[in-house]
Scaffold this motif. Structure first.
Motif, PDB file in Angstrom:
ATOM      1  N   ALA A   1      -6.701  18.039   8.802  1.00 18.90           N
ATOM      2  CA  ALA A   1      -6.331  16.904   7.952  1.00 18.90           C
ATOM      3  C   ALA A   1      -7.058  15.633   8.386  1.00 18.90           C
ATOM      4  CB  ALA A   1      -4.816  16.702   7.991  1.00 18.90           C
ATOM      5  N   ALA A   2      -7.146  15.435   9.717  1.00 20.55           N
ATOM      6  CA  ALA A   2      -7.849  14.247  10.216  1.00 20.55           C
ATOM      7  C   ALA A   2      -9.329  14.273   9.835  1.00 20.55           C
ATOM      8  CB  ALA A   2      -7.699  14.165  11.736  1.00 20.55           C
ATOM      9  N   GLU A   3      -9.944  15.457   9.918  1.00 17.83           N
ATOM     10  CA  GLU A   3     -11.354  15.565   9.533  1.00 17.83           C
ATOM     11  C   GLU A   3     -11.539  15.234   8.056  1.00 17.83           C
ATOM     12  OE1 GLU A   3     -14.118  16.143  11.140  1.00 17.83           O
ATOM     13  OE2 GLU A   3     -13.208  16.316  13.118  1.00 17.83           O
ATOM     14  N   ARG A   4     -10.636  15.737   7.223  1.00 16.94           N
ATOM     15  CA  ARG A   4     -10.750  15.466   5.786  1.00 16.94           C
ATOM     16  C   ARG A   4     -10.507  13.990   5.488  1.00 16.94           C
ATOM     17  NH1 ARG A   4     -11.026  20.005   2.655  1.00 16.94           N
ATOM     18  NH2 ARG A   4     -10.636  21.982   3.716  1.00 16.94           N
ATOM     19  N   GLU A   5      -9.543  13.379   6.207  1.00 12.34           N
ATOM     20  CA  GLU A   5      -9.310  11.939   6.016  1.00 12.34           C
ATOM     21  C   GLU A   5     -10.530  11.132   6.451  1.00 12.34           C
ATOM     22  OE1 GLU A   5      -5.803  11.015   8.143  1.00 12.34           O
ATOM     23  OE2 GLU A   5      -4.438  11.996   6.719  1.00 12.34           O
ATOM     24  N   LYS A   6     -11.185  11.582   7.525  1.00 11.68           N
ATOM     25  CA  LYS A   6     -12.392  10.897   7.983  1.00 11.68           C
ATOM     26  C   LYS A   6     -13.478  10.965   6.926  1.00 11.68           C
ATOM     27  CE  LYS A   6     -15.939  11.157  11.581  1.00 11.68           C
ATOM     28  NZ  LYS A   6     -16.401  11.907  12.791  1.00 11.68           N
ATOM     29  N   VAL A   7     -13.685  12.148   6.361  1.00 10.58           N
ATOM     30  CA  VAL A   7     -14.702  12.297   5.315  1.00 10.58           C
ATOM     31  C   VAL A   7     -14.353  11.457   4.102  1.00 10.58           C
ATOM     32  CG1 VAL A   7     -15.767  13.946   3.736  1.00 10.58           C
ATOM     33  CG2 VAL A   7     -15.360  14.596   6.106  1.00 10.58           C
ATOM     34  N   ALA A   8     -13.049  11.458   3.732  1.00 10.76           N
ATOM     35  CA  ALA A   8     -12.624  10.647   2.590  1.00 10.76           C
ATOM     36  C   ALA A   8     -12.864   9.161   2.846  1.00 10.76           C
ATOM     37  CB  ALA A   8     -11.145  10.903   2.290  1.00 10.76           C
ATOM     38  N   ALA A   9     -12.561   8.716   4.081  1.00 10.38           N
ATOM     39  CA  ALA A   9     -12.786   7.305   4.423  1.00 10.38           C
ATOM     40  C   ALA A   9     -14.274   6.959   4.347  1.00 10.38           C
ATOM     41  CB  ALA A   9     -12.231   7.021   5.818  1.00 10.38           C
TER      42      ALA A   9
ATOM     43  N   TYR B   1     -16.508   8.371   2.411  1.00 11.99           N
ATOM     44  CA  TYR B   1     -16.890   8.294   1.006  1.00 11.99           C
ATOM     45  C   TYR B   1     -16.388   6.995   0.378  1.00 11.99           C
ATOM     46  CZ  TYR B   1     -18.805  13.005   0.551  1.00 11.99           C
ATOM     47  OH  TYR B   1     -19.596  14.125   0.661  1.00 11.99           O
ATOM     48  N   ILE B   2     -15.149   6.609   0.722  1.00 13.40           N
ATOM     49  CA  ILE B   2     -14.603   5.363   0.167  1.00 13.40           C
ATOM     50  C   ILE B   2     -15.419   4.168   0.644  1.00 13.40           C
ATOM     51  CG2 ILE B   2     -12.595   3.842   0.223  1.00 13.40           C
ATOM     52  CD1 ILE B   2     -10.834   6.339   0.368  1.00 13.40           C
ATOM     53  N   ALA B   3     -15.763   4.161   1.966  1.00 10.59           N
ATOM     54  CA  ALA B   3     -16.562   3.056   2.495  1.00 10.59           C
ATOM     55  C   ALA B   3     -17.935   3.002   1.830  1.00 10.59           C
ATOM     56  CB  ALA B   3     -16.708   3.214   4.014  1.00 10.59           C
ATOM     57  N   GLU B   4     -18.531   4.165   1.608  1.00 12.68           N
ATOM     58  CA  GLU B   4     -19.839   4.194   0.951  1.00 12.68           C
ATOM     59  C   GLU B   4     -19.748   3.671  -0.478  1.00 12.68           C
ATOM     60  OE1 GLU B   4     -23.928   4.913   0.490  1.00 12.68           O
ATOM     61  OE2 GLU B   4     -22.628   4.767   2.255  1.00 12.68           O
ATOM     62  N   ALA B   5     -18.652   4.039  -1.171  1.00 13.69           N
ATOM     63  CA  ALA B   5     -18.469   3.531  -2.534  1.00 13.69           C
ATOM     64  C   ALA B   5     -18.288   2.014  -2.536  1.00 13.69           C
ATOM     65  CB  ALA B   5     -17.259   4.212  -3.178  1.00 13.69           C
ATOM     66  N   GLU B   6     -17.504   1.501  -1.572  1.00 11.82           N
ATOM     67  CA  GLU B   6     -17.319   0.046  -1.475  1.00 11.82           C
ATOM     68  C   GLU B   6     -18.645  -0.656  -1.163  1.00 11.82           C
ATOM     69  OE1 GLU B   6     -14.753  -1.818  -2.097  1.00 11.82           O
ATOM     70  OE2 GLU B   6     -13.487  -0.133  -2.648  1.00 11.82           O
ATOM     71  N   ARG B   7     -19.430  -0.038  -0.268  1.00 13.60           N
ATOM     72  CA  ARG B   7     -20.731  -0.633   0.065  1.00 13.60           C
ATOM     73  C   ARG B   7     -21.635  -0.699  -1.162  1.00 13.60           C
ATOM     74  NH1 ARG B   7     -25.809   0.520   1.121  1.00 13.60           N
ATOM     75  NH2 ARG B   7     -25.513   2.688   0.513  1.00 13.60           N
ATOM     76  N   ILE B   8     -21.629   0.383  -1.938  1.00  7.64           N
ATOM     77  CA  ILE B   8     -22.469   0.407  -3.144  1.00  7.64           C
ATOM     78  C   ILE B   8     -22.022  -0.676  -4.124  1.00  7.64           C
ATOM     79  CG2 ILE B   8     -23.066   1.793  -5.165  1.00  7.64           C
ATOM     80  CD1 ILE B   8     -22.938   4.262  -3.356  1.00  7.64           C
ATOM     81  N   LYS B   9     -20.688  -0.828  -4.270  1.00 10.48           N
ATOM     82  CA  LYS B   9     -20.193  -1.854  -5.190  1.00 10.48           C
ATOM     83  C   LYS B   9     -20.554  -3.256  -4.701  1.00 10.48           C
ATOM     84  CE  LYS B   9     -15.870  -0.506  -5.363  1.00 10.48           C
ATOM     85  NZ  LYS B   9     -14.441  -0.467  -5.786  1.00 10.48           N
ATOM     86  N   ILE B  10     -20.429  -3.476  -3.363  1.00  4.84           N
ATOM     87  CA  ILE B  10     -20.762  -4.803  -2.815  1.00  4.84           C
ATOM     88  C   ILE B  10     -22.244  -5.109  -3.000  1.00  4.84           C
ATOM     89  CG2 ILE B  10     -20.910  -6.122  -0.671  1.00  4.84           C
ATOM     90  CD1 ILE B  10     -18.341  -4.699   0.231  1.00  4.84           C
ATOM     91  N   VAL B  11     -23.084  -4.105  -2.713  1.00  2.00           N
ATOM     92  CA  VAL B  11     -24.528  -4.303  -2.861  1.00  2.00           C
ATOM     93  C   VAL B  11     -24.880  -4.588  -4.314  1.00  2.00           C
ATOM     94  CG1 VAL B  11     -26.763  -3.157  -2.691  1.00  2.00           C
ATOM     95  CG2 VAL B  11     -25.123  -2.948  -0.823  1.00  2.00           C
ATOM     96  N   ALA B  12     -24.277  -3.792  -5.224  1.00  2.00           N
ATOM     97  CA  ALA B  12     -24.560  -4.004  -6.641  1.00  2.00           C
ATOM     98  C   ALA B  12     -24.101  -5.387  -7.096  1.00  2.00           C
ATOM     99  CB  ALA B  12     -23.875  -2.913  -7.467  1.00  2.00           C
ATOM    100  N   LYS B  13     -22.905  -5.800  -6.617  1.00  2.00           N
ATOM    101  CA  LYS B  13     -22.400  -7.126  -6.982  1.00  2.00           C
ATOM    102  C   LYS B  13     -23.305  -8.224  -6.428  1.00  2.00           C
ATOM    103  CE  LYS B  13     -18.259 -10.017  -6.686  1.00  2.00           C
ATOM    104  NZ  LYS B  13     -16.871 -10.113  -6.155  1.00  2.00           N
ATOM    105  N   ALA B  14     -23.758  -8.050  -5.166  1.00  2.00           N
ATOM    106  CA  ALA B  14     -24.633  -9.053  -4.557  1.00  2.00           C
ATOM    107  C   ALA B  14     -25.953  -9.151  -5.313  1.00  2.00           C
ATOM    108  CB  ALA B  14     -24.883  -8.707  -3.093  1.00  2.00           C
ATOM    109  N   ARG B  15     -26.494  -7.986  -5.697  1.00  2.00           N
ATOM    110  CA  ARG B  15     -27.742  -8.001  -6.455  1.00  2.00           C
ATOM    111  C   ARG B  15     -27.550  -8.678  -7.808  1.00  2.00           C
ATOM    112  NH1 ARG B  15     -29.899  -1.799  -5.347  1.00  2.00           N
ATOM    113  NH2 ARG B  15     -30.566  -2.145  -3.171  1.00  2.00           N
ATOM    114  N   ALA B  16     -26.402  -8.389  -8.448  1.00  2.00           N
ATOM    115  CA  ALA B  16     -26.135  -9.027  -9.740  1.00  2.00           C
ATOM    116  C   ALA B  16     -25.999 -10.541  -9.588  1.00  2.00           C
ATOM    117  CB  ALA B  16     -24.869  -8.434 -10.357  1.00  2.00           C
ATOM    118  N   GLU B  17     -25.284 -10.967  -8.520  1.00  2.00           N
ATOM    119  CA  GLU B  17     -25.136 -12.408  -8.296  1.00  2.00           C
ATOM    120  C   GLU B  17     -26.475 -13.069  -7.986  1.00  2.00           C
ATOM    121  OE1 GLU B  17     -22.259 -12.909  -5.265  1.00  2.00           O
ATOM    122  OE2 GLU B  17     -20.530 -12.419  -6.550  1.00  2.00           O
ATOM    123  N   ALA B  18     -27.302 -12.353  -7.168  1.00  2.00           N
ATOM    124  CA  ALA B  18     -28.621 -12.911  -6.848  1.00  2.00           C
ATOM    125  C   ALA B  18     -29.472 -13.056  -8.099  1.00  2.00           C
ATOM    126  CB  ALA B  18     -29.320 -12.013  -5.822  1.00  2.00           C
TER     127      ALA B  18
END
Length: 335
Positions: free
Chosen positions: A180-188, A190-207
Motif C-alpha cells: 500500500a505504501a509503494e502504491r501511495e508513493k507512486v500515486a503521490a 503522479y499527482i506531483a507530476e500533474a501539479e508540476r505540469i499545471k504550474i509550468v503550463a500556467k507560468a508559460r501562459a502568464e509569461a
C-alpha cells in the motif's frame, strides 16, 4: 421326495460355487489374485474366472492419476514461518502393479514423508520473497526426489505443484502495508507530476500574456508618440511653437481624462488637480524633470570619461615602470 430336494440343493450349491468364480475388473483397475495366500496373477479390466474357494482376490489397484495434497509448515531463511500446500499427482505403473501392491503398505504416507523432507530442506535456503518467485524450483525438487524414491514401488510421479503459499498473518499484514505504501508513493509522484505540469503550463501562459501585454503597451505608446508628433507638426504649421503645442496637448489630455472619469459611474474616488494652471504646471514639471535627467546624464558621462582617462594614465605609467625595470635588469645581466 427327499432325494429330489437333495439333488436340487446340490445343483443350487454347484451353481453358486460356479458363479462365485466369475468376476469383473473395472476400467483403469487391476485385480491381484492369490491362491492359498500366495500371489498367482494380475487381472486387468474385463470378465474373468477364478477357481472357486481356491483363488481369492487379494485387492484391487487403481490405475488412474491420483492427487495428494500435502500441507507443510516450515521456516524461511529470514526466519518467517510459512505454510506451503504441495499437490502431488501420481499414478501406479501398469506393469508394476505387483510392486505397488506388495512392497508399499501406505503410499499416501510415504509420499507425504518425502514431500516434508524435500520442502523443509529447500525452503530454509530461501528468503520469503524468493519462495514466491521460485516456487517452481521447489516443485521440481519435490518431483525429482519423489520419482527416485517411488519408482522402486511401482509409482510414477506425474507432476508436483506448489498451489498455495501462506505466510504468518502478521507477515501478510506487513506485506500489505508495504504494498500500500509503494502504491501511495507512486500515486503521490503522479499527482506531483500533474501539479508540476499545471504550474509550468500556467507560468508559460502568464509569461505569454505578459509578453503580449507588454507588446501591446509598447505599440500603444508608440502610436501615442506618433500622434503627439503629428499634433505638434500640425500646430507648428499654424504658428504655434513647440512649447505652446506641448502645453495645449497636455491640457487637452488632462480634460479628456476628467471627462472619461466623469462618464464612469462605478469608478473609485480619484483626486486630480483641476485648476486652470493644472496643465501648465504638469508641463513645467515634465520639462523640469527632463532637464534634470539630462543634467544628471551629462554629469555621469563626464565622470565616466574622467575615470577612463585616469585609468589610461595609470596604465601607461605602470607600463613605463615595467619597461624601466626590465631595462635595468638587462643592463645588470650584461655587466
Amino acid at each position: 421326495m427327499i432325494g429330489y430336494i437333495l439333488i436340487s440343493l446340490i445343483i443350487l450349491f454347484s451353481l453358486v460355487i460356479l458363479f462365485s468364480g466369475i468376476f469383473t475388473v473395472k476400467q483403469q483397475t487391476s485385480a491381484v489374485l492369490e491362491r492359498f495366500g500366495k500371489f498367482r496373477t494380475i487381472r486387468n479390466s474385463g470378465l474373468h474366472f477364478k477357481v472357486p474357494l481356491i483363488d481369492q482376490i487379494a485387492g484391487r489397484i487403481n490405475l488412474k492419476v491420483q492427487q495428494l495434497d500435502v500441507l507443510v509448515e516450515t521456516k524461511t531463511k529470514d526466519d518467517v514461518f510459512v505454510k506451503l500446500k504441495i499437490s502431488v499427482q501420481f499414478q501406479v505403473i501398469k506393469t508394476n502393479v505387483y510392486d505397488a501392491f506388495y512392497k508399499l503398505e501406505s503410499p499416501h504416507d510415504q509420499i507425504t514423508s518425502y514431500v516434508f523432507d524435500v520442502v523443509r530442506a529447500e525452503v530454509p535456503k530461501m528468503k520469503l520473497d524468493d519462495v514466491f518467485e521460485r516456487k517452481d524450483d521447489i516443485a521440481i525438487a519435490v518431483k525429482q526426489e519423489l520419482n527416485q524414491a517411488m519408482s522402486d514401488y511401482g509409482y510414477d510421479i506425474i507432476k508436483t505443484l506448489v498451489t498455495d503459499i501462506d505466510p504468518d498473518a502478521q507477515v501478510k499484514a506487513a506485506m500489505n502495508r508495504i504494498n500500500a505504501a509503494e502504491r501511495e508513493k507512486v500515486a503521490a509522484e503522479y499527482i506531483a507530476e500533474a501539479e508540476r505540469i499545471k504550474i509550468v503550463a500556467k507560468a508559460r501562459a502568464e509569461a505569454e500574456s505578459k509578453r503580449l501585454q507588454g507588446q501591446g503597451i509598447a505599440d500603444q505608446r508608440r502610436e501615442i508618440a506618433r500622434g503627439l508628433e503629428e499634433s505638434v507638426d500640425v500646430l507648428n504649421k499654424v504658428g504655434i511653437n513647440s512649447q505652446e503645442a506641448s502645453a495645449l496637448i497636455v491640457v487637452t489630455q488632462h480634460y479628456d481624462t476628467l471627462q472619461a472619469i466623469g462618464e464612469e459611474t462605478n469608478s473609485n474616488l480619484i483626486l486630480l488637480p483641476n485648476s486652470p494652471q493644472a496643465g501648465s504646471d504638469m508641463l513645467n514639471n515634465m520639462i523640469a524633470s527632463f532637464t534634470a535627467s539630462n543634467q544628471i546624464g551629462e554629469a555621469m558621462r563626464a565622470r565616466n570619461a574622467e575615470l577612463k582617462a585616469t585609468k589610461e594614465i595609470k596604465s601607461r605609467r605602470n607600463k613605463i615602470q615595467r619597461d624601466q625595470r626590465n631595462s635595468d635588469t638587462d643592463t645588470r645581466e650584461e655587466l
